[in-house]
Design an enzyme around this catalytic site. Sequence first.
Site, PDB file in Angstrom:
ATOM      1  N   SER A 128       0.829  -1.205   0.000  1.00  0.00           N
ATOM      2  CA  SER A 128       0.000   0.000   0.000  1.00  0.00           C
ATOM      3  C   SER A 128       0.860   1.250   0.000  1.00  0.00           C
ATOM      4  O   SER A 128       1.963   1.264   0.538  1.00  0.00           O
ATOM      5  CB  SER A 128      -0.889  -0.002   1.262  1.00  0.00           C
ATOM      6  OG  SER A 128      -1.452   1.274   1.453  1.00  0.00           O
TER       7      SER A 128
ATOM      8  N   TYR B 180      -1.108   0.371  10.514  1.00  0.00           N
ATOM      9  CA  TYR B 180      -1.441  -0.337   9.272  1.00  0.00           C
ATOM     10  C   TYR B 180      -0.274  -0.190   8.280  1.00  0.00           C
ATOM     11  O   TYR B 180       0.216  -1.179   7.737  1.00  0.00           O
ATOM     12  CB  TYR B 180      -2.729   0.218   8.647  1.00  0.00           C
ATOM     13  CG  TYR B 180      -2.939  -0.209   7.226  1.00  0.00           C
ATOM     14  CD1 TYR B 180      -2.817   0.704   6.187  1.00  0.00           C
ATOM     15  CD2 TYR B 180      -3.225  -1.534   6.915  1.00  0.00           C
ATOM     16  CE1 TYR B 180      -2.976   0.319   4.870  1.00  0.00           C
ATOM     17  CE2 TYR B 180      -3.394  -1.939   5.600  1.00  0.00           C
ATOM     18  CZ  TYR B 180      -3.264  -1.007   4.587  1.00  0.00           C
ATOM     19  OH  TYR B 180      -3.420  -1.395   3.282  1.00  0.00           O
TER      20      TYR B 180
ATOM     21  N   LYS C 190       2.362  -3.095   6.822  1.00  0.00           N
ATOM     22  CA  LYS C 190       2.584  -3.379   5.392  1.00  0.00           C
ATOM     23  C   LYS C 190       4.077  -3.286   5.075  1.00  0.00           C
ATOM     24  O   LYS C 190       4.632  -4.097   4.336  1.00  0.00           O
ATOM     25  CB  LYS C 190       1.810  -2.382   4.522  1.00  0.00           C
ATOM     26  CG  LYS C 190       0.316  -2.677   4.419  1.00  0.00           C
ATOM     27  CD  LYS C 190       0.043  -3.996   3.712  1.00  0.00           C
ATOM     28  CE  LYS C 190      -1.440  -4.215   3.477  1.00  0.00           C
ATOM     29  NZ  LYS C 190      -1.733  -5.501   2.787  1.00  0.00           N
TER      30      LYS C 190
HETATM   31  C1  WQD Z   1      -9.432   9.694   0.513  1.00  0.00           C
HETATM   32  C2  WQD Z   1      -9.710  11.180   0.676  1.00  0.00           C
HETATM   33  C3  WQD Z   1     -10.021  11.824   2.965  1.00  0.00           C
HETATM   34  C4  WQD Z   1     -13.719   9.531   3.566  1.00  0.00           C
HETATM   35  C5  WQD Z   1      -6.622   4.909   2.666  1.00  0.00           C
HETATM   36  C6  WQD Z   1      -5.507   4.091   3.234  1.00  0.00           C
HETATM   37  C7  WQD Z   1      -4.692   3.509   2.117  1.00  0.00           C
HETATM   38  C8  WQD Z   1      -5.587   2.735   1.177  1.00  0.00           C
HETATM   39  C9  WQD Z   1      -6.693   3.620   0.657  1.00  0.00           C
HETATM   40  C10 WQD Z   1      -5.467   0.410   1.845  1.00  0.00           C
HETATM   41  C11 WQD Z   1      -8.971  11.809   1.861  1.00  0.00           C
HETATM   42  C12 WQD Z   1     -11.314  12.023   2.166  1.00  0.00           C
HETATM   43  C13 WQD Z   1     -12.579  10.085   2.995  1.00  0.00           C
HETATM   44  C14 WQD Z   1     -14.805  10.374   3.933  1.00  0.00           C
HETATM   45  C15 WQD Z   1     -13.551  12.280   3.148  1.00  0.00           C
HETATM   46  N1  WQD Z   1      -6.117   1.587   1.820  1.00  0.00           N
HETATM   47  N2  WQD Z   1     -12.504  11.438   2.787  1.00  0.00           N
HETATM   48  N3  WQD Z   1     -14.681  11.723   3.702  1.00  0.00           N
HETATM   49  O1  WQD Z   1      -6.984   7.909   3.363  1.00  0.00           O
HETATM   50  O2  WQD Z   1      -6.213   8.248   0.942  1.00  0.00           O
HETATM   51  O3  WQD Z   1      -6.090   5.996   1.955  1.00  0.00           O
HETATM   52  O4  WQD Z   1      -7.402   4.113   1.811  1.00  0.00           O
HETATM   53  O5  WQD Z   1      -4.436   0.146   1.310  1.00  0.00           O
HETATM   54  O6  WQD Z   1      -3.726   2.663   2.660  1.00  0.00           O
HETATM   55  O7  WQD Z   1      -4.658   4.953   3.966  1.00  0.00           O
HETATM   56  O8  WQD Z   1      -8.286   6.949   1.401  1.00  0.00           O
HETATM   57  O9  WQD Z   1     -10.666   6.948   0.842  1.00  0.00           O
HETATM   58  O10 WQD Z   1     -10.000   7.090   3.294  1.00  0.00           O
HETATM   59  O11 WQD Z   1      -9.645   9.062   1.782  1.00  0.00           O
HETATM   60  O12 WQD Z   1     -13.460  13.501   2.967  1.00  0.00           O
HETATM   61  O13 WQD Z   1     -15.859   9.932   4.456  1.00  0.00           O
HETATM   62  O14 WQD Z   1     -11.111  11.342   0.947  1.00  0.00           O
HETATM   63  O15 WQD Z   1      -9.815  12.899   3.875  1.00  0.00           O
HETATM   64  O16 WQD Z   1      -8.616  13.119   1.517  1.00  0.00           O
HETATM   65  P1  WQD Z   1      -6.858   7.398   1.967  1.00  0.00           P
HETATM   66  P2  WQD Z   1      -9.721   7.457   1.871  1.00  0.00           P
END
Ligand code: WQD
Length: 384
Positions: A133, A157, A161
């Site tokens: 990841s 997490y 990884k």
């Molecule tokens: C994306 C953007 C949030 C939810 C994570 C893990 C990564 C991978 C993918 C496993 C950010 C914003 C999110 C919400 C929001 N997983 N957001 N409201 O954090 O980039 O990555 O998931 O491998 O390892 O770290 O993904 O989809 O959680 O967030 O505003 O309800 O959407 O702040 O900017 P992220 P995400």
Amino acid sequence: LPTAQSATSVILVTGGCGYIGSHFVVQLLETGYGVVVVDDLSNSTTESIRRAETIAQRAILSFYQVSVCDTNALRRVFELYEFDAVIHFAGLKSVAESVSDPLSYYSGNVGGMVSLMSVMKEFGVFKLVFSSSATVYGHPHYLPIDESHPLTPTNPYGHSKLMCEQVARDMCRSDPRFKVALLRYFNPIGAHSSALIGESPLSTPNNLLPCITQVLASRLPALRVFGTDWPTHDGTGVRDFVHVVDLASAHLRAVRVLGQVDGQRRKEAKEAKKAKEAKEAKEPKEKEKDGNCFTWNIGTGQGYSVMQIVRAAESASRKTVPLVLSPPRPGDCAHVVANPSLANSQLRWSPKFGVDEMVRSAWEFQKWNPEGYNAGVDLLPVTR
Ligand code: WQD
């Protein structure tokens, strides 16, 4: 459905009932591989595999409800098949959960990797594709992020990884028969065009697009937007979203490339031996030290903001997404975008789908599966 008995190569897919795993099982079946799936069903059901078989019109060889941490149960599966390679998806993947329950992430993710690689070595299975990841990079020191970027995870997490990657790297150094592809996913989203399989977590989603689609399906009241004054073009977070089908294809390319490593290494070894005879022996390059352990970023290289994804979902669904503007989540950052050029050149992999198709397919899956895979389907395990 026709079984895959005639298949030449048999691939073990751990976590094959999950979101990315099930999309990969479709492509393995469509490509003629024999497929065995192990999954502990902690965050999935076997319905995803049934649907993958329907899409591919081919059956997997077997499913076993097994945790990769259960080394003896894993051994019993390895006794039944001669696996050509293992694709290791099984693992815990919530950043927030890892902060509140780090031990489960170290025992499940790192312990699972140690258990799996020990059984692989015992049974002489040496090709592994591992689901890593972008979280291993932590906060970006520069953008776009390439594979040489510092590895500074900021949550258990991400640390788990990175530790799994280190287990693989050290195994490749200690035993050159191992050939490993570490695929660092950026932000996988979307669903198969059939709308039969998609992201269907048993627990409440944390990731952006599943939250948006559940709001559109009135399963959540509104989307919390975490941070609206990030230093980005519209103030909301920017991420490198990649279609799950493109991500699955990258695994297929990795299986193929690992299969070619033998020949390539023999050729390189001959050339290196010749060069060495001609010159003083020099300190092996970093690359040689890592032996047959390869690392590739799987992303598009294109960033999209939270609000761009929201707008794309509103146009795909012709509905409005109610928003609650909220403070940033702890540990979040403004931009995370991949430099995928190594995967483009060495894996000969490039994404085919753009963000509109990623979002459209996710909405279609949600629309046709309001409760995910669990709405009134029988959960009997698939066994053969
Ligand atoms: C994306 C953007 C949030 C939810 C994570 C893990 C990564 C991978 C993918 C496993 C950010 C914003 C999110 C919400 C929001 N997983 N957001 N409201 O954090 O980039 O990555 O998931 O491998 O390892 O770290 O993904 O989809 O959680 O967030 O505003 O309800 O959407 O702040 O900017 P992220 P995400």
